[in-house]
Write a protein that holds these residues in place. Sequence first.
Motif, PDB file in Angstrom:
ATOM      1  N   GLU A  15    -108.735 -58.916 -54.673  1.00  0.00           N
ATOM      2  CA  GLU A  15    -108.742 -57.468 -55.082  1.00  0.00           C
ATOM      3  C   GLU A  15    -107.312 -56.773 -55.084  1.00  0.00           C
ATOM      4  O   GLU A  15    -107.005 -55.683 -55.137  1.00  0.00           O
ATOM      5  N   GLU A  16    -106.184 -57.899 -54.963  1.00  0.00           N
ATOM      6  CA  GLU A  16    -104.852 -57.369 -54.888  1.00  0.00           C
ATOM      7  C   GLU A  16    -104.587 -56.336 -56.227  1.00  0.00           C
ATOM      8  O   GLU A  16    -103.953 -55.161 -55.885  1.00  0.00           O
ATOM      9  N   GLY A  17    -104.967 -56.872 -57.466  1.00  0.00           N
ATOM     10  CA  GLY A  17    -104.707 -55.980 -58.532  1.00  0.00           C
ATOM     11  C   GLY A  17    -105.350 -54.753 -58.364  1.00  0.00           C
ATOM     12  O   GLY A  17    -104.639 -53.738 -58.893  1.00  0.00           O
ATOM     13  N   MET A  18    -106.428 -54.622 -57.761  1.00  0.00           N
ATOM     14  CA  MET A  18    -107.264 -53.325 -57.864  1.00  0.00           C
ATOM     15  C   MET A  18    -106.441 -52.540 -56.794  1.00  0.00           C
ATOM     16  O   MET A  18    -106.432 -51.323 -56.878  1.00  0.00           O
ATOM     17  N   ARG A  19    -106.133 -53.065 -55.737  1.00  0.00           N
ATOM     18  CA  ARG A  19    -105.660 -52.388 -54.671  1.00  0.00           C
ATOM     19  C   ARG A  19    -104.260 -51.610 -55.093  1.00  0.00           C
ATOM     20  O   ARG A  19    -103.945 -50.521 -54.934  1.00  0.00           O
ATOM     21  N   GLN A  20    -103.390 -52.558 -55.688  1.00  0.00           N
ATOM     22  CA  GLN A  20    -102.161 -52.118 -56.342  1.00  0.00           C
ATOM     23  C   GLN A  20    -102.637 -51.026 -57.496  1.00  0.00           C
ATOM     24  O   GLN A  20    -101.804 -49.845 -57.511  1.00  0.00           O
ATOM     25  N   TYR A  21    -103.402 -51.113 -58.208  1.00  0.00           N
ATOM     26  CA  TYR A  21    -103.780 -49.896 -59.075  1.00  0.00           C
ATOM     27  C   TYR A  21    -104.224 -48.656 -58.594  1.00  0.00           C
ATOM     28  O   TYR A  21    -103.755 -47.636 -58.963  1.00  0.00           O
ATOM     29  N   LEU A  22    -104.899 -48.888 -57.449  1.00  0.00           N
ATOM     30  CA  LEU A  22    -105.348 -47.412 -56.633  1.00  0.00           C
ATOM     31  C   LEU A  22    -104.228 -46.914 -55.910  1.00  0.00           C
ATOM     32  O   LEU A  22    -104.055 -45.607 -56.040  1.00  0.00           O
ATOM     33  N   HIS A  59    -100.360 -39.263 -58.904  1.00  0.00           N
ATOM     34  CA  HIS A  59    -101.268 -37.795 -58.738  1.00  0.00           C
ATOM     35  C   HIS A  59    -100.741 -37.270 -57.449  1.00  0.00           C
ATOM     36  O   HIS A  59    -101.440 -36.175 -56.957  1.00  0.00           O
ATOM     37  N   SER A  60     -99.814 -37.780 -56.823  1.00  0.00           N
ATOM     38  CA  SER A  60     -99.145 -37.209 -55.538  1.00  0.00           C
ATOM     39  C   SER A  60    -100.331 -36.985 -54.573  1.00  0.00           C
ATOM     40  O   SER A  60    -100.141 -35.895 -53.793  1.00  0.00           O
ATOM     41  N   LEU A  61    -101.075 -37.983 -54.451  1.00  0.00           N
ATOM     42  CA  LEU A  61    -102.040 -37.954 -53.160  1.00  0.00           C
ATOM     43  C   LEU A  61    -101.873 -38.867 -52.297  1.00  0.00           C
ATOM     44  O   LEU A  61    -100.953 -39.813 -52.276  1.00  0.00           O
ATOM     45  N   LYS A  62    -102.227 -38.621 -51.002  1.00  0.00           N
ATOM     46  CA  LYS A  62    -101.779 -39.366 -49.997  1.00  0.00           C
ATOM     47  C   LYS A  62    -102.783 -40.684 -49.930  1.00  0.00           C
ATOM     48  O   LYS A  62    -103.703 -40.677 -50.200  1.00  0.00           O
ATOM     49  N   ALA A  63    -102.206 -42.007 -49.532  1.00  0.00           N
ATOM     50  CA  ALA A  63    -102.974 -43.065 -49.626  1.00  0.00           C
ATOM     51  C   ALA A  63    -102.526 -44.007 -48.434  1.00  0.00           C
ATOM     52  O   ALA A  63    -101.446 -44.071 -48.106  1.00  0.00           O
ATOM     53  N   THR A  91    -103.506 -48.238 -46.890  1.00  0.00           N
ATOM     54  CA  THR A  91    -103.936 -49.357 -46.912  1.00  0.00           C
ATOM     55  C   THR A  91    -104.146 -49.844 -45.534  1.00  0.00           C
ATOM     56  O   THR A  91    -103.291 -50.078 -44.818  1.00  0.00           O
ATOM     57  N   ASP A  92    -105.518 -50.123 -44.981  1.00  0.00           N
ATOM     58  CA  ASP A  92    -105.720 -50.518 -43.790  1.00  0.00           C
ATOM     59  C   ASP A  92    -105.605 -52.091 -43.629  1.00  0.00           C
ATOM     60  O   ASP A  92    -105.282 -52.734 -44.413  1.00  0.00           O
ATOM     61  N   THR A  93    -105.924 -52.779 -42.276  1.00  0.00           N
ATOM     62  CA  THR A  93    -105.590 -53.884 -42.170  1.00  0.00           C
ATOM     63  C   THR A  93    -106.433 -55.229 -42.953  1.00  0.00           C
ATOM     64  O   THR A  93    -105.948 -56.341 -43.033  1.00  0.00           O
ATOM     65  N   VAL A  94    -107.581 -54.682 -43.567  1.00  0.00           N
ATOM     66  CA  VAL A  94    -108.411 -55.686 -44.209  1.00  0.00           C
ATOM     67  C   VAL A  94    -108.216 -55.557 -45.854  1.00  0.00           C
ATOM     68  O   VAL A  94    -108.531 -56.360 -46.580  1.00  0.00           O
ATOM     69  N   GLY A  95    -107.277 -54.572 -46.179  1.00  0.00           N
ATOM     70  CA  GLY A  95    -107.172 -54.352 -47.635  1.00  0.00           C
ATOM     71  C   GLY A  95    -107.888 -53.045 -48.249  1.00  0.00           C
ATOM     72  O   GLY A  95    -107.709 -52.755 -49.459  1.00  0.00           O
ATOM     73  N   ASN A  96    -108.491 -52.365 -47.471  1.00  0.00           N
ATOM     74  CA  ASN A  96    -109.245 -51.214 -48.035  1.00  0.00           C
ATOM     75  C   ASN A  96    -108.123 -50.033 -48.317  1.00  0.00           C
ATOM     76  O   ASN A  96    -107.383 -50.166 -47.670  1.00  0.00           O
ATOM     77  N   VAL A  97    -108.526 -49.335 -49.128  1.00  0.00           N
ATOM     78  CA  VAL A  97    -107.588 -48.469 -49.847  1.00  0.00           C
ATOM     79  C   VAL A  97    -108.397 -46.826 -49.559  1.00  0.00           C
ATOM     80  O   VAL A  97    -109.648 -46.653 -49.904  1.00  0.00           O
ATOM     81  N   ILE A  98    -107.630 -45.974 -48.887  1.00  0.00           N
ATOM     82  CA  ILE A  98    -108.090 -44.738 -48.619  1.00  0.00           C
ATOM     83  C   ILE A  98    -107.091 -43.680 -49.242  1.00  0.00           C
ATOM     84  O   ILE A  98    -106.085 -43.550 -48.985  1.00  0.00           O
ATOM     85  N   ILE A  99    -107.736 -42.779 -50.169  1.00  0.00           N
ATOM     86  CA  ILE A  99    -106.989 -41.895 -50.751  1.00  0.00           C
ATOM     87  C   ILE A  99    -107.344 -40.409 -50.435  1.00  0.00           C
ATOM     88  O   ILE A  99    -108.619 -40.143 -50.398  1.00  0.00           O
ATOM     89  N   ARG A 100    -106.670 -39.670 -50.215  1.00  0.00           N
ATOM     90  CA  ARG A 100    -106.995 -38.271 -49.354  1.00  0.00           C
ATOM     91  C   ARG A 100    -106.457 -37.134 -50.733  1.00  0.00           C
ATOM     92  O   ARG A 100    -105.236 -37.138 -51.166  1.00  0.00           O
ATOM     93  N   HIS A 102    -116.982 -49.966 -53.690  1.00  0.00           N
ATOM     94  CA  HIS A 102    -116.251 -51.161 -53.641  1.00  0.00           C
ATOM     95  C   HIS A 102    -115.495 -51.518 -54.637  1.00  0.00           C
ATOM     96  O   HIS A 102    -115.712 -51.387 -55.845  1.00  0.00           O
ATOM     97  N   MET A 103    -114.210 -52.271 -54.308  1.00  0.00           N
ATOM     98  CA  MET A 103    -113.441 -52.583 -55.366  1.00  0.00           C
ATOM     99  C   MET A 103    -113.936 -54.006 -56.123  1.00  0.00           C
ATOM    100  O   MET A 103    -113.338 -54.279 -57.351  1.00  0.00           O
ATOM    101  N   ASP A 104    -114.542 -55.011 -55.279  1.00  0.00           N
ATOM    102  CA  ASP A 104    -114.751 -56.219 -56.125  1.00  0.00           C
ATOM    103  C   ASP A 104    -116.206 -56.313 -56.854  1.00  0.00           C
ATOM    104  O   ASP A 104    -116.956 -55.118 -57.031  1.00  0.00           O
ATOM    105  N   MET A 105    -116.155 -57.239 -57.602  1.00  0.00           N
ATOM    106  CA  MET A 105    -117.499 -57.494 -58.405  1.00  0.00           C
ATOM    107  C   MET A 105    -118.062 -58.772 -58.422  1.00  0.00           C
ATOM    108  O   MET A 105    -117.198 -59.933 -57.898  1.00  0.00           O
ATOM    109  N   VAL A 106    -119.197 -58.955 -58.660  1.00  0.00           N
ATOM    110  CA  VAL A 106    -119.806 -60.319 -58.921  1.00  0.00           C
ATOM    111  C   VAL A 106    -119.575 -60.919 -60.010  1.00  0.00           C
ATOM    112  O   VAL A 106    -119.590 -60.349 -61.272  1.00  0.00           O
ATOM    113  N   CYS A 107    -118.888 -62.011 -59.830  1.00  0.00           N
ATOM    114  CA  CYS A 107    -118.516 -62.773 -61.520  1.00  0.00           C
ATOM    115  C   CYS A 107    -119.433 -63.816 -61.710  1.00  0.00           C
ATOM    116  O   CYS A 107    -119.226 -65.023 -61.068  1.00  0.00           O
TER     117      CYS A 107
END
Length: 481
Positions: free
Chosen positions: A30-37, A44-48, A50-59, A77-82
């Motif tokens: 999910e690193e690509g998605m994390r960096q995208y988020l 958009h000048s929003l606070k974001a 990243t926690d210890t497992v890689g979740n992203v929280i945007i406020r 969730h960021m991931d998908m079944v492939c």
Amino acid sequence: MNSAIKGLKPERVWSYFQEISKIPRESGNEEGMRQYLLAFAKQHSLKAVTDTVGNVIIRKPASKGFENRPSVALQGHMDMVCVKTKESKHNFLTDPIDLVLSGDYLHAKDTTLGGDNGIAIAIALDILSDDTAEHGPLEGIFTVSEETGLTGAFGIQKEHINSRLMLNLDSEEEGVLYIGCAGGIEVDVQFSVKQETIPAGYLAFSLSSSGMLGGHSGGEIHKQRANAIKILARALVAIPTKMLISAEGGTKRNVIPSSCSFSFAVPEADKSKVEAIVEETAKALSIEYAISDPDITLELTPIVTPAKAANAKQSEDFVRSLYIAPHGVDAMSLTIPGIVETSSNLAIIRFANDSFTVISSHRSSVLSARDDIAHRLGEAFCSCGAKVTYEGAYPSWTPNPASKLTAFCAKAYEEYTNTKPVITAIHAGLECGIINSLVPGMDSVSFGPNMYDVHSVKEKISVSSVERIYGFTRHLLSMIK
């Protein structure tokens, strides 16, 4: 703009979905998605965070005039079944999803679509980036590796979450508000075998099963679709003498396996018996699954006989364990009519390095029943001498019909659509139960647009349903007090 989404409404939601579809995001990657988020938040000048497992929280701050409203989280969730067809050359590590529009439905060419859960992120990003949207303080909670063990949800740190109301956008049936879900557990089986020289006068065959619909092991388990692994076990158990050479079936622990293959050796004198067993099994399956899974195919092919295979006794014992192992619906709920209470998914089988590996997943809204069905499968394999471990247990989400958030959602849905929503629980595992348990006082509801055959190459999403759910979500955010 990709021609598949050109002209679709809401335009920005589908534009975000297209961008997400370009990013490889298989569970664990999910690193690509994390960096995208994170780049989105910066843009958009929003606070974001990243926690210890890689979740992203945007406020995002509240809209003008909504400063005193409670904070609400939009969660997905960021991931998908492939999953892809046998013929597909798609590389999920590098290639974008090839979007295809067919009438009202968006799907992918020869792969899963990733609507589960890309559409949740697309809707959330549109609202987070739209200064005309009306809402109190807003958070986007975007988790990792939901599909392979709910890793992100388990890693949520309460100090990063301001909201105590959460809208999970990971459901697949418009007009339904989910306020509970099943808990789950995984069983991993390792069966080491002794390879022996295949005697003279033996013939080797490959037996494969294909053409099945597969699907989500929570959302589709009640549809009585065939399990490709169980089908082959049914045929193999009837063959009196066999030495297993290889096995490969299933893709993900939460996907009903739609294809499988075994290779094995049998005495030459049993050749016609093996052919008859396969033919009889295929005929029986065509009758039993005529409605739920009509395109099942069994194929028996002679192959070059190798030097060695698993010895006959271990092969027989393992196949018998595979045959008796539970799969499918075990019990229906007596609390919520029409909902599966307990089920199993015999998901994956592999043979490598002189060892068979089997992975199964088990769900139930009753945790003692969850553990019981898992141990029944475990005992089936313990009987042949396999090593069995139990992993990844997660809690159920107990429905709370008195929830204030549920009341807001029901009222907003009726106002927006002039119809009453169905309020119920779902057999699939949702992140709500885990996040609720980790963030004291969290109140959650899950909903989403119509999606079909998720976790399979037939996955599709209704475009018109996305537009309606998007509109409902914005209306709901404007009225939560």
